[in-house]
Design a protein around this motif. Structure first.
Motif, PDB file in Angstrom:
ATOM      1  N   THR A 175     -26.101 -49.936 -98.942  1.00 28.63           N
ATOM      2  CA  THR A 175     -27.464 -50.183 -99.410  1.00 28.63           C
ATOM      3  C   THR A 175     -28.225 -48.868 -99.460  1.00 28.63           C
ATOM      4  OG1 THR A 175     -27.496 -52.407 -98.443  1.00 28.63           O
ATOM      5  CG2 THR A 175     -29.620 -51.407 -98.974  1.00 28.63           C
ATOM      6  N   ASN A 176     -28.797 -48.574-100.624  1.00 29.04           N
ATOM      7  CA  ASN A 176     -29.524 -47.318-100.821  1.00 29.04           C
ATOM      8  C   ASN A 176     -30.985 -47.647-101.108  1.00 29.04           C
ATOM      9  OD1 ASN A 176     -30.562 -44.854-101.610  1.00 29.04           O
ATOM     10  ND2 ASN A 176     -28.914 -44.355-103.028  1.00 29.04           N
ATOM     11  N   LEU A 177     -31.879 -47.346-100.175  1.00 26.79           N
ATOM     12  CA  LEU A 177     -33.288 -47.715-100.309  1.00 26.79           C
ATOM     13  C   LEU A 177     -34.179 -46.574-100.797  1.00 26.79           C
ATOM     14  CD1 LEU A 177     -33.831 -49.779 -97.004  1.00 26.79           C
ATOM     15  CD2 LEU A 177     -33.277 -50.640 -99.293  1.00 26.79           C
ATOM     16  N   TYR A 178     -33.718 -45.340-100.707  1.00 24.65           N
ATOM     17  CA  TYR A 178     -34.614 -44.203-100.961  1.00 24.65           C
ATOM     18  C   TYR A 178     -34.388 -43.484-102.284  1.00 24.65           C
ATOM     19  CZ  TYR A 178     -36.510 -44.482 -96.214  1.00 24.65           C
ATOM     20  OH  TYR A 178     -37.147 -44.881 -95.071  1.00 24.65           O
ATOM     21  N   GLY A 179     -33.498 -43.969-103.113  1.00 22.28           N
ATOM     22  CA  GLY A 179     -33.404 -43.455-104.470  1.00 22.28           C
ATOM     23  C   GLY A 179     -32.510 -42.261-104.697  1.00 22.28           C
ATOM     24  N   TRP A 180     -31.930 -41.705-103.660  1.00 20.85           N
ATOM     25  CA  TRP A 180     -30.991 -40.602-103.866  1.00 20.85           C
ATOM     26  C   TRP A 180     -29.685 -41.132-104.441  1.00 20.85           C
ATOM     27  CZ3 TRP A 180     -32.836 -35.892-103.696  1.00 20.85           C
ATOM     28  CH2 TRP A 180     -33.868 -35.560-102.833  1.00 20.85           C
ATOM     29  N   PRO A 181     -28.912 -40.291-105.156  1.00 24.14           N
ATOM     30  CA  PRO A 181     -27.569 -40.722-105.570  1.00 24.14           C
ATOM     31  C   PRO A 181     -26.775 -41.181-104.353  1.00 24.14           C
ATOM     32  CG  PRO A 181     -28.158 -38.667-106.657  1.00 24.14           C
ATOM     33  CD  PRO A 181     -29.239 -38.941-105.653  1.00 24.14           C
ATOM     34  N   GLY A 183     -23.789 -40.863-103.157  1.00 23.12           N
ATOM     35  CA  GLY A 183     -23.017 -39.878-102.394  1.00 23.12           C
ATOM     36  C   GLY A 183     -23.912 -39.002-101.523  1.00 23.12           C
ATOM     37  N   PHE A 184     -25.024 -38.566-102.098  1.00 27.28           N
ATOM     38  CA  PHE A 184     -25.930 -37.717-101.328  1.00 27.28           C
ATOM     39  C   PHE A 184     -26.640 -38.521-100.251  1.00 27.28           C
ATOM     40  CE2 PHE A 184     -29.984 -35.454-100.613  1.00 27.28           C
ATOM     41  CZ  PHE A 184     -29.463 -34.241-100.198  1.00 27.28           C
ATOM     42  N   ALA A 185     -26.976 -39.770-100.547  1.00 25.32           N
ATOM     43  CA  ALA A 185     -27.606 -40.626 -99.540  1.00 25.32           C
ATOM     44  C   ALA A 185     -26.687 -40.768 -98.328  1.00 25.32           C
ATOM     45  CB  ALA A 185     -27.918 -41.992-100.133  1.00 25.32           C
ATOM     46  N   PHE A 186     -25.391 -40.918 -98.588  1.00 18.72           N
ATOM     47  CA  PHE A 186     -24.429 -41.043 -97.489  1.00 18.72           C
ATOM     48  C   PHE A 186     -24.419 -39.787 -96.623  1.00 18.72           C
ATOM     49  CE2 PHE A 186     -20.025 -40.749 -95.823  1.00 18.72           C
ATOM     50  CZ  PHE A 186     -20.003 -41.926 -95.076  1.00 18.72           C
ATOM     51  N   THR A 187     -24.505 -38.613 -97.255  1.00 22.88           N
ATOM     52  CA  THR A 187     -24.521 -37.372 -96.467  1.00 22.88           C
ATOM     53  C   THR A 187     -25.802 -37.243 -95.655  1.00 22.88           C
ATOM     54  OG1 THR A 187     -25.473 -36.045 -98.281  1.00 22.88           O
ATOM     55  CG2 THR A 187     -23.072 -36.189 -98.167  1.00 22.88           C
ATOM     56  N   LEU A 188     -26.920 -37.786 -96.146  1.00 18.24           N
ATOM     57  CA  LEU A 188     -28.160 -37.755 -95.367  1.00 18.24           C
ATOM     58  C   LEU A 188     -28.024 -38.536 -94.063  1.00 18.24           C
ATOM     59  CD1 LEU A 188     -30.910 -38.171 -98.128  1.00 18.24           C
ATOM     60  CD2 LEU A 188     -30.562 -36.172 -96.665  1.00 18.24           C
ATOM     61  N   SER A 189     -27.156 -39.547 -94.068  1.00 15.46           N
ATOM     62  CA  SER A 189     -26.956 -40.326 -92.846  1.00 15.46           C
ATOM     63  C   SER A 189     -26.266 -39.509 -91.761  1.00 15.46           C
ATOM     64  CB  SER A 189     -26.126 -41.582 -93.140  1.00 15.46           C
ATOM     65  OG  SER A 189     -24.759 -41.263 -93.384  1.00 15.46           O
ATOM     66  N   PHE A 190     -25.640 -38.381 -92.143  1.00  6.83           N
ATOM     67  CA  PHE A 190     -24.996 -37.520 -91.145  1.00  6.83           C
ATOM     68  C   PHE A 190     -26.009 -36.930 -90.168  1.00  6.83           C
ATOM     69  CE2 PHE A 190     -21.439 -36.239 -94.350  1.00  6.83           C
ATOM     70  CZ  PHE A 190     -20.887 -37.500 -94.230  1.00  6.83           C
ATOM     71  N   LEU A 191     -27.271 -36.844 -90.595  1.00  6.26           N
ATOM     72  CA  LEU A 191     -28.282 -36.223 -89.752  1.00  6.26           C
ATOM     73  C   LEU A 191     -28.505 -37.008 -88.459  1.00  6.26           C
ATOM     74  CD1 LEU A 191     -30.937 -35.178 -92.439  1.00  6.26           C
ATOM     75  CD2 LEU A 191     -29.073 -33.825 -91.470  1.00  6.26           C
ATOM     76  N   ALA A 192     -28.194 -38.324 -88.481  1.00  9.36           N
ATOM     77  CA  ALA A 192     -28.386 -39.135 -87.271  1.00  9.36           C
ATOM     78  C   ALA A 192     -27.477 -38.663 -86.133  1.00  9.36           C
ATOM     79  CB  ALA A 192     -28.153 -40.610 -87.590  1.00  9.36           C
ATOM     80  N   PRO A 193     -26.145 -38.632 -86.317  1.00  9.07           N
ATOM     81  CA  PRO A 193     -25.304 -38.141 -85.211  1.00  9.07           C
ATOM     82  C   PRO A 193     -25.471 -36.660 -84.928  1.00  9.07           C
ATOM     83  CG  PRO A 193     -23.964 -38.595 -87.162  1.00  9.07           C
ATOM     84  CD  PRO A 193     -25.328 -39.153 -87.428  1.00  9.07           C
ATOM     85  N   ILE A 194     -25.751 -35.848 -85.958  1.00  7.93           N
ATOM     86  CA  ILE A 194     -25.925 -34.415 -85.714  1.00  7.93           C
ATOM     87  C   ILE A 194     -27.100 -34.190 -84.773  1.00  7.93           C
ATOM     88  CG2 ILE A 194     -26.533 -32.192 -86.748  1.00  7.93           C
ATOM     89  CD1 ILE A 194     -25.087 -33.092 -89.276  1.00  7.93           C
ATOM     90  N   TRP A 195     -28.208 -34.865 -85.040  1.00  6.44           N
ATOM     91  CA  TRP A 195     -29.370 -34.689 -84.166  1.00  6.44           C
ATOM     92  C   TRP A 195     -29.138 -35.304 -82.794  1.00  6.44           C
ATOM     93  CZ3 TRP A 195     -32.803 -38.066 -81.762  1.00  6.44           C
ATOM     94  CH2 TRP A 195     -33.924 -37.445 -81.178  1.00  6.44           C
TER      95      TRP A 195
END
Length: 486
Positions: A175-181, A183-195
């Motif tokens: 589910t993509n709620l914020y309008g990014w492509p 593939g890129f939306a999926f990479t943004l989710s990486f910020l959760a475990p990184i932080w």
């Protein structure tokens, strides 16, 4: 910390991002941890990253690279304090909303006021003795692990049948709620475990207070990354099965916290507040831990005269036997970053991205230097060594960190405004530009006097020569420094 960042994954892929995005990122974070652990074993010192950057760089570049790493690490640590404490404030505001049945309305002013109080209380805690702080860290670890297991066990049992998801949805829905492509939306989710657990150098900054640091510190880095990755994966998996399918409703709820809404839907008001109180406590204790690490790192950097007002910062309080001045320095910096909340509703989220990008800049340089100048830096592995896998891990680590640092510069949504922009580039770029201007400033700049890390451990002597020393040499350097102070 995981409770504050689930909002990165739910709108940027939903269940797939929560489960598989966490798994992918955790694997790469562990690789970074392995590379960091190898450096920590070879030279365990509270200076950590900038010490390594100086020790393993070319003589021509070692002072400049150590300077850049020191400033990146300093702003990264301060941003880590700010992000953890802001996460605690978000949770406190959510608790107030739940307990008042939605009648309490959080505002930027209210949140900032609570935030200042949280930061200042952490400053007081971190001015206490080391033994007290050590006991608090043990309590924090036990509490955090217990909360993870509590969620894993209790949430499935309490969730109503209509909110439980099947395996097809929990493991395969995107589910993509914020309008990014996508593939890129999926990479943004990486910020959760990184932080959440990507700060691989936290243990390093208190290595001079640890016993058998060359073995204990690297294994702590590896074990903490492994355990956090596995526990986080199971918690995310549990949430994916128990959160229902109204993801937009979770993100736009009146509480302002998707995790709190998931708990409220499953546990009800009273039980949610009981669990949430322990979650706030765990987050608060993590804030004190980050303040402790940040102050030790700043203290080590001030020891070499690189920070403004270093002579004041590099003082040990005679009563508490702790670096009170650097604690106050870190608290002031964290409060300043928290003021971003007044720039816009999304602007304060930049503190999370700053913590990631700044730390990854600081991590990448010593890992790269250790291999780029390996023929001339006198590298000798410590008890923890990756052997033939060392170079492969280093390449993967650096590529991963460069990629995710760039990702962290992007705003939350594809359609953004001045109020919702990501200020990571502004803050981090401003700090690095300031550091370079000061380094090359005529007459007074660091290029004229900065010699790199002051020796504190057997082995590396620092200075422009970058030579290695034995214990007798270390004692002579410190004796000479004491005489000059007189």
């Amino acid at each position: 910390m995981h409770r504050s960042v689930v909002s990165y994954s739910i709108p940027n892929g939903g269940p797939i991002a929560m489960v598989w995005g966490w798994a992918v990122a955790s694997t790469f974070i562990l690789v970074v941890g392995l590379s960091m652990a190898e450096l920590a074993s070879a030279a365990p010192t509270s200076g950590g990253l900038y010490f390594w950057a100086h020790a393993y760089s070319s003589p021509k570049w070692r002072n400049l690279l150590a300077w850049i790493v020191g400033y990146s690490n300093t702003i990264g640590m301060i941003a880590s304090v700010a992000s953890v404490d802001w996460g605690a404030v978000v949770q406190i505001m959510a608790a107030a909303s739940i307990s008042s049945d939605g009648s309490f309305t959080p505002t930027s002013s209210k949140a900032f006021g609570v935030y200042v109080g949280v930061v200042l209380s952490h400053a007081v805690v971190c001015c206490l003795g080391t033994k007290i702080l050590a006991r608090l860290q043990n309590v924090y670890m036990a509490l955090n692990i217990s909360l993870c297991f509590a969620v894993i066990i209790a949430l499935p049992a309490a969730t109503p049948r209509e909110l439980k998801n099947n395996a097809s949805y929990a493991l395969g829905n995107f589910t993509n709620l914020y309008g990014w492509p996508n593939g890129f939306a999926f990479t943004l989710s990486f910020l959760a475990p990184i932080w959440t657990f990507g700060s691989c150098d936290s243990t390093v900054h208190i290595s001079e207070e640890a016993s058998n640091a060359a073995i204990a510190v690297p294994w702590t880095i590896v074990c903490s990354a492994s355990i956090a990755g596995m526990l986080g994966f199971v918690v995310n998996l549990t949430l994916a099965f128990c959160m229902g399918q109204d993801l937009e409703g979770l993100m736009n709820n009146s509480i302002g916290q998707p995790m709190a809404q998931i708990f409220l839907n499953s546990f009800g008001k009273t039980a949610t507040l009981a669990v949430w109180a322990f979650i706030i406590l765990a987050q608060y204790m993590m804030g004190s831990s980050m303040m402790l690490v940040a102050s030790r790192q700043s203290f080590a950097f001030a020891r070499d005269g690189a920070l403004p007002f270093s002579s004041w910062l590099y003082r040990m309080n005679s009563f508490t036997k702790t670096p009170v001045n650097t604690v106050l320095f870190c608290a002031a910096g964290s409060i300043a970053l928290g003021a971003l909340v007044f720039a816009g509703p999304q602007a304060v989220n930049a503190v999370f991205a700053i913590a990631i990008a700044a730390q990854y800049v600081a991590y990448s340089i010593p890992i790269t230097a250790r291999w780029t100048w390996r023929k001339e830096n006198g590298w000798t592995p410590g008890p923890f060594s990756l052997g033939a896998w060392s170079g492969i891990c280093a390449i993967i680590s650096v590529v991963w960190m460069v990629f995710t640092s760039i990702v962290s510069f992007f705003p939350t949504t594809s359609n953004t405004s001045a109020q919702d922009m990501n200020y990571t580039v502004v803050v981090l770029g401003g700090v690095l530009i300031f550091s370079l201007v000061w380094y090359y400033f005529p007459v007074y700049g660091g290029v004229h006097w900065f010699e790199g890390p002051v020796p504190t451990v057997v082995g590396y002597m620092g200075g422009r020569t970058g030579k290695w020393m034995v214990q007798k040499d270390v004692e002579e350097v410190h004796n000479g420094s004491a005489e000059r102070e007189k």
